[in-house]
Design an enzyme around this catalytic site. Structure first.
Site, PDB file in Angstrom:
ATOM      1  N   HIS A  71       0.870  -1.185   0.000  1.00  0.00           N
ATOM      2  CA  HIS A  71       0.000   0.000   0.000  1.00  0.00           C
ATOM      3  C   HIS A  71       0.899   1.225   0.000  1.00  0.00           C
ATOM      4  CE1 HIS A  71      -3.740  -2.254   0.762  1.00  0.00           C
ATOM      5  NE2 HIS A  71      -2.967  -3.061   1.469  1.00  0.00           N
ATOM      6  N   HIS A 241      -2.805 -12.464   1.480  1.00  0.00           N
ATOM      7  CA  HIS A 241      -2.546 -12.590   2.926  1.00  0.00           C
ATOM      8  C   HIS A 241      -3.272 -13.748   3.648  1.00  0.00           C
ATOM      9  CE1 HIS A 241      -6.205 -10.211   2.853  1.00  0.00           C
ATOM     10  NE2 HIS A 241      -5.591  -9.090   2.586  1.00  0.00           N
ATOM     11  N   ASN A 287      -5.338  -6.779   9.406  1.00  0.00           N
ATOM     12  CA  ASN A 287      -6.450  -7.527   8.845  1.00  0.00           C
ATOM     13  C   ASN A 287      -5.986  -8.315   7.623  1.00  0.00           C
ATOM     14  OD1 ASN A 287      -9.056  -8.450   8.562  1.00  0.00           O
ATOM     15  ND2 ASN A 287      -9.722  -6.695   7.352  1.00  0.00           N
ATOM     16  N   ASP A 314       2.152  -6.964   2.459  1.00  0.00           N
ATOM     17  CA  ASP A 314       0.944  -6.228   2.846  1.00  0.00           C
ATOM     18  C   ASP A 314       1.345  -4.978   3.633  1.00  0.00           C
ATOM     19  OD1 ASP A 314      -1.616  -5.383   3.141  1.00  0.00           O
ATOM     20  OD2 ASP A 314      -2.292  -7.019   4.439  1.00  0.00           O
TER      21      ASP A 314
END
Lengths: 432, 346
Positions: A71, A241, A287, A314
């Site tokens: 991200h 993930h 998450n 992630d």
């Protein structure tokens, strides 16, 4: 990228490992014009007159890593991370390419956003950036995004990451439609009805902290559904993930039947458990949530036996103040680019995987799944390399991260093995 | 005891007994005609409630006043304060006003812990999410000891919505530390994961089974919104399965007492006859609440033993160091403001 005037580099005496080129031994690498020019046993180089020598004695030289789950937060959340800082963090962690997730503001669901990201990456990026487009408009799970336009603009996969595609029919259509382009659908597998309001793994730790739990089943049922849809549509499914033993069992079974399913996990899912949340530690809020010991064991087994294809980060940077909002309100996510390789090296020292498998998990397979240029070590190929000191011990200090996201549950953890230099298209970047 | 009372989890058996014994002394004060002691005159208590509360807030307020403290109540809707920095700013403001004791209630678990790490005032957790409500457990245990004369080896049944109950959790931890056997009774949908793995805890889904031979029956308040969450079909069926009525109470020991943290739903979790019956100690719980809270406040702020002072100094020192590290940007900001002021940029 112009590579014409780059200085030649001789990487001398390093242990070169690349299963995709069947390399595993002490060798010298000559890089000229940004390309690997020569690979030969020690002292056998035809060196050009002007070159920079890197003494890699005792070091490992691996293909540059590729992170398929990053991200970068830009556009829209530049206070969390930017393309410039995120890619710098990537390079510092040994990555020479990252695939950035579309949950920006605005969402990367149209080619203008994709082009904006690529333009920014070209100007500010420390490594290559490959955008992942949204599956649905606005990641709302309602109507498909314009996949053809996104693919043409440069998206390498589609995902509503952060949100699952709850509607099974939309997911079916996405898997079917994406077959035109042969690009994978990356599934954030979470049944939000089952995970509703949950903030950590369901179990005794959540019970003791008085926090709402997310059961393994929230992931398992979605993985099961997506595998069924993959079987129905023959579209390429990539499960992001993976955190539960149930998902791993399901993926293993799907692969044994030859379905086009691939899967990734992240270092936090094979390194720590839900117990890291104790004391309401928001740095350990992520998450899917950190799971139990049994899940960690299953993830390791999946890495060993090939059920899991990729270690992705992630990388989810957040601002310090967001993580100080209390456990319920703090956003989930871990800043992972600068610790991923060292955490994965623990698997090597523990004998869970060997070094060749590590390279497959962090470079060969990620590039293959996302159909991005290979990072392999071979004559004539662009020089994307990572040089690692396997003996270097260091302590994770988030304040020293180059990522704007200092959110890591690994603060103060002592690790062995670290990236010394990353070479991106022939440019040498110091990483210590 | 340390600077704060965040939960029973953080206490050991001796701490609990010490609080109960101190509370016995204050109970004597409350039975006098003049129910007030000058012990904490000049000290300030702030009741910072992010969740509506009448009973607990009033109980703390009275406890402070009976100790001659200056007491202020602040109610803030949790929805208006969702950002942690704002929460931290709020608590620092309270401290700047000179609060010695801050009593805090919040709908999110862990908020008192977050705040305690950032202030030097003593924090008392008056309920955080589903985590803990330590003073309620302490007053429950105090009431049990008052009626039973002992604690170890007693069988206590806690009935109802364990999953969403901080009262149940604090009681379970306290009872575990004191050697009390706990039976949790409720539908599987309202028993949180892993409860039966705790020492001294047994889980039952049938009221009759769980209640049989119990020394204490503690009914929890059932929230009607749980019906919407699908935890049970409706309130009538819930009552049918888990209401404490005369027939069920007769299955417990003959001298069993009936408790409830209040406010009670008559006819839902407890029948009026039982609530008002001679075995009910519900009003004793209310009364004891003030004495127990006086004890906690007194022990946290009043007791001037060198140990406490030293401990507090040390913790503050540690925390300062931690806080400095955590809040660097804010401090840099402040420093920046100071610098600019000195340069007359304002």
């Amino acid at each position: 990228m112009s590579t014409s005037k780059k200085k030649s580099i001789l990487i001398k005496g390093g242990h070169v490992i690349d299963p995709s080129s069947s390399l595993d031994g002490v060798m010298d690498l000559l890089v000229q014009d940004g390309r690997i020019e020569d690979i030969s046993p020690q002292n056998g180089q035809n060196t050009p007159p002007d070159y920079e020598e890197i003494n890699a004695t005792g070091l490992w030289v691996l293909p540059g890593l590729a992170d398929i789950h990053t991200h970068l937060r830009e556009p829209g959340f530049e206070y969390k991370e930017t393309i410039a800082t995120g890619t710098k963090a990537a390079v510092r962690g040994g990555f020479t390419a990252v695939c950035c997730m579309p949950n920006t503001q605005p969402v990367n669901d149209e080619p203008a956003i994709t082009r904006y990201i690529l333009k920014k990456a070209d100007a500010d990026g420390a490594c290559r950036v490959y955008p992942v487009g949204a599956i649905t408009k606005g990641q709302k799970g309602e109507t498909l995004a314009e996949m053809a336009a996104l693919a043409e603009a440069g998206c390498v996969a589609f995902s509503d990451d952060g949100n699952p595609v709850m509607d099974s029919l939309i997911m079916r259509r996405a898997l079917e439609y994406s077959r035109i382009f042969g690009l994978p659908i990356v599934s954030h597998a979470e049944d939000t009805r089952l995970s509703e309001e949950g903030v950590m793994n369901e179990g005794i730790t959540a019970t003791r902290l008085g926090l709402r739990g997310i059961p393994n089943a929230a992931e398992d049922v979605m993985v099961a559904r997506d595998i069924a849809l993959c079987e129905l549509t023959k579209g390429r499914l990539h499960v992001a993930h993976v955190s539960t033993r149930g998902s791993i069992r399901l993926i293993r079974e799907a692969k044994s039947r030859g379905l086009p399913v691939t899967a990734e996990t992240c270092p936090h899912y094979f390194t720590i458990t839900e117990e890291a949340v104790a004391g309401f530690n928001t740095a350990a809020k992520v998450n899917p949530p950190l799971r139990s010991k049994q899940d960690v064991a299953a993830v390791c087994e999946g890495l060993t036996d090939g059920t899991i294809d990729v270690i992705a980060t992630d990388h989810a940077p957040h601002h310090r103040e967001e993580k100080a909002m209390g456990f319920d309100n703090a956003p989930p996510g871990i800043s992972g680019l600068e610790t991923a390789l060292s955490l994965s090296l623990r698997l090597v020292s523990k004998g869970v995987i060997d070094l060749n498998r590590l390279v497959e998990l962090m470079s060969v397979n990620p590039c293959g799944i996302m159909s991005i240029p290979t990072r392999k070590i071979a004559k004539g190929v662009d020089a994307n390399l990572v040089i690692i000191d396997p003996e270097l011990e260091w302590e994770v200090a988030p304040d020293l991260f180059v990522s704007l996201g200092k959110n890591t549950p690994f603060e103060s953890l002592r690790l062995k093995g670290r990236v010394v230099k990353t070479i991106v298209y022939g440019d040498v970047i110091e990483c210590l | 005891m340390t600077k704060d009372l965040l939960g029973i989890k953080e206490l050991d058996k001796d701490d609990i007994i010490r609080i109960l014994d101190t509370a016995s002394g204050f109970k004597g004060v409350l039975e006098r005609d003049i129910k007030k002691v000058p012990t904490l005159r000049g000290k300030t208590m702030v009741n910072l409630f992010f969740e509506p509360s009448t009973r607990t807030r009033m109980s703390f307020e009275l406890a402070g006043k009976r100790l001659s403290m200056d007491v202020t109540n602040v109610s803030i809707s949790a929805s208006s304060v969702t950002k942690g920095e704002t929460l931290l700013d709020t608590i620092r403001t309270m401290e700047a006003y000179g609060a010695d004791i801050v009593v805090i209630r919040h709908s999110s678990s862990g908020i008192p812990h977050l705040l305690a790490d950032n202030v030097t005032a003593s924090l008392i957790n008056a309920g955080d999410g589903f985590n803990e409500h330590p003073t309620q457990a302490l007053l429950d245990i105090f009431t049990i000891r008052q009626h039973k004369g002992r604690l170890e080896g007693l069988d206590v049944a806690i009935v109802g919505d364990i999953a969403h109950s901080r009262v149940a959790r604090s009681n379970i931890y306290a009872m575990g530390k004191l050697g009390i056997n706990v039976r949790l009774i409720g539908p599987p949908t309202l028993i949180p994961a892993g409860m039966d793995s705790l020492p001294k805890v047994k889980v039952f889904h049938r009221m009759e089974e769980g209640i049989s031979g119990a020394d204490v029956v503690m009914q929890l308040r059932v929230q009607r919104e749980r019906q919407k969450g699908g935890f049970f079909p409706n309130i009538h069926e819930y009552a049918k399965l888990y209401i404490l009525n005369g027939r069920r109470l007769s299955m417990a020991k003959d001298d069993a007492i009936v408790m409830h943290p209040g406010p009670i739903n008559r006819g839902v979790e407890i029948s009026s006859a039982v609530a008002d019956g001679e075995r009910s100690v519900i009003l004793d719980q209310v009364n004891n609440g003030v004495a127990v809270r006086m004890a906690v406040v007194y022990l946290l702020s009043g007791e001037k033993t060198s140990r406490m002072m030293e401990e507090r100094r040390q913790r503050t020192e540690d925390r300062r160091q931690k806080t400095d590290h955590k809040l660097m940007p804010a401090q840099e900001r402040r420093q920046g403001t100071k610098d600019r002021r000195q340069k007359n940029e304002y």
